[in-house]
Design a protein around this motif. Structure first.
Motif, mmCIF file in Angstrom:
data_model
loop_
_atom_site.group_PDB
_atom_site.id
_atom_site.type_symbol
_atom_site.label_atom_id
_atom_site.label_comp_id
_atom_site.label_asym_id
_atom_site.label_seq_id
_atom_site.Cartn_x
_atom_site.Cartn_y
_atom_site.Cartn_z
ATOM 1 N N ILE A 22 0.855 -1.190 0.000
ATOM 2 C CA ILE A 22 0.000 0.000 0.000
ATOM 3 C C ILE A 22 0.892 1.241 0.000
ATOM 4 N N LYS A 23 0.546 2.183 -0.879
ATOM 5 C CA LYS A 23 1.262 3.452 -0.921
ATOM 6 C C LYS A 23 0.234 4.568 -1.089
ATOM 7 N N ASN A 24 0.238 5.506 -0.159
ATOM 8 C CA ASN A 24 -0.718 6.624 -0.183
ATOM 9 C C ASN A 24 -2.169 6.143 -0.231
ATOM 10 N N ASN A 25 -2.441 5.062 0.492
ATOM 11 C CA ASN A 25 -3.789 4.518 0.599
ATOM 12 C C ASN A 25 -4.264 3.823 -0.678
ATOM 13 N N PHE A 26 -3.342 3.533 -1.604
ATOM 14 C CA PHE A 26 -3.684 2.835 -2.844
ATOM 15 C C PHE A 26 -2.889 1.536 -2.932
ATOM 16 N N LEU A 27 -3.523 0.505 -3.498
ATOM 17 C CA LEU A 27 -2.872 -0.792 -3.668
ATOM 18 C C LEU A 27 -1.887 -0.755 -4.824
ATOM 19 N N GLU A 28 -0.712 -1.379 -4.617
ATOM 20 C CA GLU A 28 0.273 -1.542 -5.680
ATOM 21 C C GLU A 28 0.552 -3.033 -5.867
ATOM 22 N N MET A 357 -8.810 -7.773 -4.369
ATOM 23 C CA MET A 357 -8.697 -6.729 -3.351
ATOM 24 C C MET A 357 -9.134 -5.387 -3.904
ATOM 25 N N ALA A 358 -9.476 -4.502 -2.982
ATOM 26 C CA ALA A 358 -9.796 -3.125 -3.364
ATOM 27 C C ALA A 358 -8.518 -2.410 -3.793
ATOM 28 N N ILE A 359 -8.644 -1.504 -4.743
ATOM 29 C CA ILE A 359 -7.494 -0.707 -5.200
ATOM 30 C C ILE A 359 -7.374 0.574 -4.377
ATOM 31 N N ASN A 360 -8.497 1.152 -4.006
ATOM 32 C CA ASN A 360 -8.484 2.420 -3.269
ATOM 33 C C ASN A 360 -9.376 2.331 -2.029
ATOM 34 N N ARG A 361 -9.411 3.411 -1.266
ATOM 35 C CA ARG A 361 -10.271 3.569 -0.094
ATOM 36 C C ARG A 361 -9.985 2.530 1.008
ATOM 37 N N TRP A 362 -8.723 2.235 1.236
ATOM 38 C CA TRP A 362 -8.345 1.254 2.248
ATOM 39 C C TRP A 362 -8.614 1.742 3.679
ATOM 40 N N ASN A 363 -8.753 3.045 3.861
ATOM 41 C CA ASN A 363 -9.018 3.572 5.201
ATOM 42 C C ASN A 363 -10.502 3.681 5.512
ATOM 43 N N ASP A 364 -11.368 3.233 4.574
ATOM 44 C CA ASP A 364 -12.809 3.288 4.784
ATOM 45 C C ASP A 364 -13.305 2.030 5.503
ATOM 46 N N CYS A 365 -14.492 2.134 6.084
ATOM 47 C CA CYS A 365 -15.136 0.969 6.689
ATOM 48 C C CYS A 365 -15.474 -0.046 5.592
#
Length: 463
Positions: A22-28, A357-365
């Motif tokens: 994860i980098k800047n809340n985005f999946l790599e 997996m999700a690509i973005n919004r990892w800090n969301d519920c």
């Protein structure tokens, strides 16, 4: 209270992994900034990360080299790529950078070999293992290859009738292999594989048809089981039956020197995937050596034909969640902007599972959901991960787009779905991006094919 999607992944798996971070809340994925890909090319988006192909080949080579050295094995190992896993030119060109052999399964595969030679991607010294049932066209193409100087081509007999047909059209002495018809697992509908020649028939066939034929040299015994290389009683039992045949043949056919154990290395289909490649490799080499010592024969040259393992983990596909449908009090359906039946046919055809997996919004519920495709077919869905009986993703919000990715999808999906053809409900083939490195190890993106247009699809249909 840990209720974020990032917390869920962290609690469930050892994360980050070799592939994911994860980098800047985005999946790599292998360091590839997936959100940048999405911003540049949109979704749905299919991609192939070419360096992963070579990396997996080199890993397997090192495992076998180590096993050969540690067991003092008195022969060598050859890596072979079976083209049916993915016939694309970019795959074959990457594969051939690693000094390997290739395996074919149908007549048109031979045209690929000739094309690669004409482009200077290989030479006539390339080793081609020709498996599969031999149609008239396939036999003619094999003979054309050998007759034009590809002397390292080895046709593998799938049935006894093929020998005479090959001998009639091949003008020079040629190498030959025999495929053993292995027995399938008890859960199969049938007992014996339809591929190959039966255990009991091989010795008699060799004595009657091959031994005294100066035009033919039996070089390879081929063995493969459908369930792959697993540390199970079934696998070892079939391998030892194959070794018994090899030993009997070797004692009357000194020219026999190759044991091809086929493919079967698994790929990661779950974040909780566990498979000890190094142990299995060492055990195979150890058991073959031990058996040969007992039989007082020279150890064979070991071949493998890894297909899905070679190319599978190089592929991925990215989707956008278009909307969420609530069908009742419990079911939340996240609708992707494509179709699983078009882009990941294994998910509905054989209930195959991939890493998702999700690509973005990892800090969301997060919430539990089902994933639905765009076709009007009730089977166009994805409802669980291999490691759990549910799917969890960041909560859907109309104003904040959610993107998801399926990974390690590089083997078979395009050929099964009919790449470039007509798909269920006319859902178009997505754009396909190739990812490589330049000399400075920066990512380089190339469009292999744009997404299908309505005009292309209607043309195929005759409009």
């Amino acid at each position: 209270m840990k209720i974020r999607y990032a917390d869920l992944i962290d609690q469930t798996f050892d994360f980050p992994t070799e592939e994911f971070s994860i980098k800047n809340n985005f999946l790599e994925f292998h360091g590839i900034p997936l959100m940048e890909l999405i911003k540049k090319y949109g979704t749905p988006l299919k991609f192939t990360y070419l360096p992963k192909i070579s990396k997996n080949i080199q890993k397997a080579k090192k495992w076998f080299e180590k096993a050969i050295h540690s067991n003092q094995y008195n022969n060598k190992y050859t890596y072979c790529y079976c083209t049916k896993s993915s016939h694309f030119s970019f795959v074959l060109e990457e594969v051939l950078k690693n000094n390997i052999s290739i395996e074919t399964s149908y007549a048109y595969d031979i045209e690929i070999v000739k094309n690669l030679y004409q482009k200077g991607k290989t030479t006539k010294n390339i080793e081609v293992i020709c498996n599969g049932f031999k149609t008239k066209n396939y036999i003619e193409n094999i003979s054309e290859l050998i007759n034009s100087g590809f002397y390292n081509t080895i046709p593998i007999l799938d049935n006894s009738d093929e020998l005479e047909k090959l001998s009639l059209v091949i003008h020079y002495p040629f190498k030959l292999g025999i495929r053993i018809a292995s027995e399938e697992e008890p859960k199969f509908e049938f007992y014996t594989s339809r591929l190959g020649i039966g255990y009991k028939d091989i010795i008699v066939f060799y004595l009657n048809k091959i031994k005294n034929n100066p035009k033919i040299k039996l070089k390879m015994l081929h063995f493969f089981i459908n369930t792959g290389i697993k540390d199970t009683a079934y696998y070892w039992n079939e391998l030892f039956k194959c070794l018994h045949i090899y030993a009997k043949l070797k004692k009357i056919a000194p020219e026999l020197e190759i044991l091809n154990i086929g493919g079967g290395f698994p790929i990661k289909t779950s974040m909780s995937f566990k498979y000890d490649y190094e142990y299995m490799t060492n055990e195979i080499v150890y058991q073959i050596k031990k058996f040969c010592q007992k039989e007082n024969i020279y150890e064979p040259h070991i071949y493998t034909e890894f297909g899905a393992y070679t190319v599978g983990e190089s592929g991925g596909i990215l989707y956008k969640i278009l909307n969420q449908k609530r069908q009742n009090d419990r079911e939340k359906w996240n609708m992707i902007n494509s179709s699983f039946m078009t882009t990941l046919p294994d998910t509905w055809a054989i209930s195959r599972r991939f890493i998702m997996m999700a690509i973005n919004r990892w800090n969301d519920c997060y919430e539990r959901v089902f994933l639905g495709g765009l076709t009007c077919d009730s089977d166009d869905y994805y409802n669980s991960e291999q490691h759990m009986n549910a799917i969890y993703l960041p909560c859907f919000h109309k104003k904040t787009p959610l993107y998801i990715g399926f990974f390690n999808t590089g083997a078979y999906q395009d050929t099964i779905s009919g790449y470039g053809g007509v798909h269920h409900c006319l859902i178009p083939q997505p754009i396909h991006i190739l990812i490589d490195h330049d000399k400075e190890k920066n990512f380089v993106y190339k469009i292999f094919r744009p997404s299908q247009s309505p005009e292309e699809i209607l043309k195929i249909l005759g409009y």
